[in-house]
Design a protein around this motif. Structure first.
Motif, mmCIF file in Angstrom:
data_model
loop_
_atom_site.group_PDB
_atom_site.id
_atom_site.type_symbol
_atom_site.label_atom_id
_atom_site.label_comp_id
_atom_site.label_asym_id
_atom_site.label_seq_id
_atom_site.Cartn_x
_atom_site.Cartn_y
_atom_site.Cartn_z
ATOM 1 N N UNK A 15 -5.746 12.736 13.890
ATOM 2 C CA UNK A 15 -6.352 14.075 14.011
ATOM 3 C C UNK A 15 -6.642 14.697 12.629
ATOM 4 N N UNK A 16 -6.615 13.926 11.520
ATOM 5 C CA UNK A 16 -7.232 14.534 10.376
ATOM 6 C C UNK A 16 -8.674 14.502 10.145
ATOM 7 N N UNK A 17 -9.335 13.469 10.819
ATOM 8 C CA UNK A 17 -10.872 13.604 11.162
ATOM 9 C C UNK A 17 -10.985 13.881 12.525
ATOM 10 N N UNK A 18 -11.756 14.788 12.795
ATOM 11 C CA UNK A 18 -11.952 15.258 14.425
ATOM 12 C C UNK A 18 -12.944 14.387 14.950
ATOM 13 N N UNK A 19 -12.818 14.391 16.348
ATOM 14 C CA UNK A 19 -13.736 13.388 17.065
ATOM 15 C C UNK A 19 -15.268 13.637 16.793
ATOM 16 N N UNK A 20 -15.596 14.875 16.575
ATOM 17 C CA UNK A 20 -16.870 15.315 16.334
ATOM 18 C C UNK A 20 -17.415 15.238 14.979
ATOM 19 N N UNK A 21 -16.521 14.538 13.851
ATOM 20 C CA UNK A 21 -16.854 14.247 12.753
ATOM 21 C C UNK A 21 -17.465 13.047 12.699
ATOM 22 N N UNK A 50 -9.184 19.818 6.057
ATOM 23 C CA UNK A 50 -8.914 20.240 4.706
ATOM 24 C C UNK A 50 -9.735 21.051 3.943
ATOM 25 N N UNK A 51 -10.526 21.638 4.585
ATOM 26 C CA UNK A 51 -11.527 22.574 3.941
ATOM 27 C C UNK A 51 -12.139 22.031 2.616
ATOM 28 N N UNK A 57 -18.083 24.764 -4.001
ATOM 29 C CA UNK A 57 -19.142 23.637 -3.482
ATOM 30 C C UNK A 57 -19.628 22.626 -4.752
ATOM 31 N N UNK A 58 -19.883 23.345 -5.694
ATOM 32 C CA UNK A 58 -20.697 22.609 -6.919
ATOM 33 C C UNK A 58 -19.598 21.593 -7.437
#
Length: 275
Positions: A15-21, A50-51, A57-58
């Motif tokens: 679940x940490x990494x979603x299936x569509x990632x 984890x946002x 962003x930089x």
């Protein structure tokens, strides 16, 4: 974010990494001997769950999040010399796959001079989730690939690719490239000799990092412990800013690796020397 990857997937299911990632591991298992190329810090991507780890962003474009230029360098060498390439698709700030996962800097709360809010005060369950989702699938993929090659009697020289920042905590680093080794220097020594013949290069021997900095996990686990020749290559990231610069380093390193493979009794099947 860098997500220019496509290849075979090793997909975590916690679940940490979603299936569509993007899947954690990009494996390009293409023909060729004897090299196996690995890039642990290929991407600055962070799972959506984890946002941004509380960073702007930089900050995620800086070396603290990934090794700029290392992914195209890895793929360029694999294309030139043949052999598989394995790239890890998530930021080292989530978990550093070139560290023992129980060490504090595997999920660092302070990277160089930057605090990482999303890594502060993690409990054991949160740390284990990152190990299970990213660190373990990556190393399982490398294990499976190398073990399959060995089972077929194929020669395997492990080469890991990294880039480093030219200034670290205010201290300039003079090296253009560094060769990092373990106690087995059978591949490192000819690499150093080949690169040092270019008088324009400042070549580091176990610089800017060494095993004393706990940066040898991948080469130790997947090569040294299996009796395989290996080397970790670090290129200064301000020399990898353009396709032309990366292509020049592919040429330079491909020549040095070809020569070094011959020094340990292996002849690259796809090598074409340039220069």
């Amino acid at each position: 974010m860098n997500d220019a990857f496509a290849g075979a997937a090793f997909v975590p299911t916690d679940g940490l990494v979603a299936p569509d990632e993007p899947a954690v591991v990009d494996l390009r298992d293409q023909p060729g001997d004897p090299f196996v190329f690995v890039c642990e810090h290929a991407s600055n991507r962070i799972p959506r769950t984890l946002g941004t780890l509380g960073l702007p962003p930089e900050a995620l474009e800086r070396h603290i999040a990934w090794d700029p230029g290392a992914a195209p360098l890895t793929l360029g060498l694999a294309a030139r010399l043949g052999g598989p390439a394995i790239l890890q698709r998530y930021s080292r700030l989530v978990i550093d796959c070139n560290r023992v996962p129980t060490l504090p800097d595997a999920i660092t709360a302070l990277s160089e001079d930057t605090a990482v809010p999303g890594n502060q005060n993690l409990d054991d369950a949160a740390r284990q989730q990152r190990i299970d989702a990213i660190w373990t699938p990556f190393h399982d993929a490398v294990d499976q690939l190398i073990d399959a090659r060995l089972a077929k009697g194929r020669p395997s020289l492990l080469v890991t690719l990294h880039s480093f920042t030219p200034v670290y905590r205010g201290i300039s680093r003079p090296w253009h490239v560094g060769i990092i080794s373990t106690g087995d220097r059978s591949l490192a020594e000819p690499m150093l000799a080949a690169l040092r013949r270019d008088s324009t290069l400042v070549v580091g021997d176990d610089q800017p990092y060494s095993a004393r900095d706990n940066v040898d996990y991948t080469i130790r686990r997947h090569a040294f412990d299996k009796g395989l020749p290996h080397v970790m290559i670090e290129v200064c990231n301000d020399l990898l800013r353009s396709p032309a610069e990366i292509a020049a380093w592919v040429d330079r390193l491909a020549n040095a690796l070809t020569e070094s493979a011959l020094a340990v009794g292996q002849s690259p099947t796809n090598a074409t020397r340039t220069g």
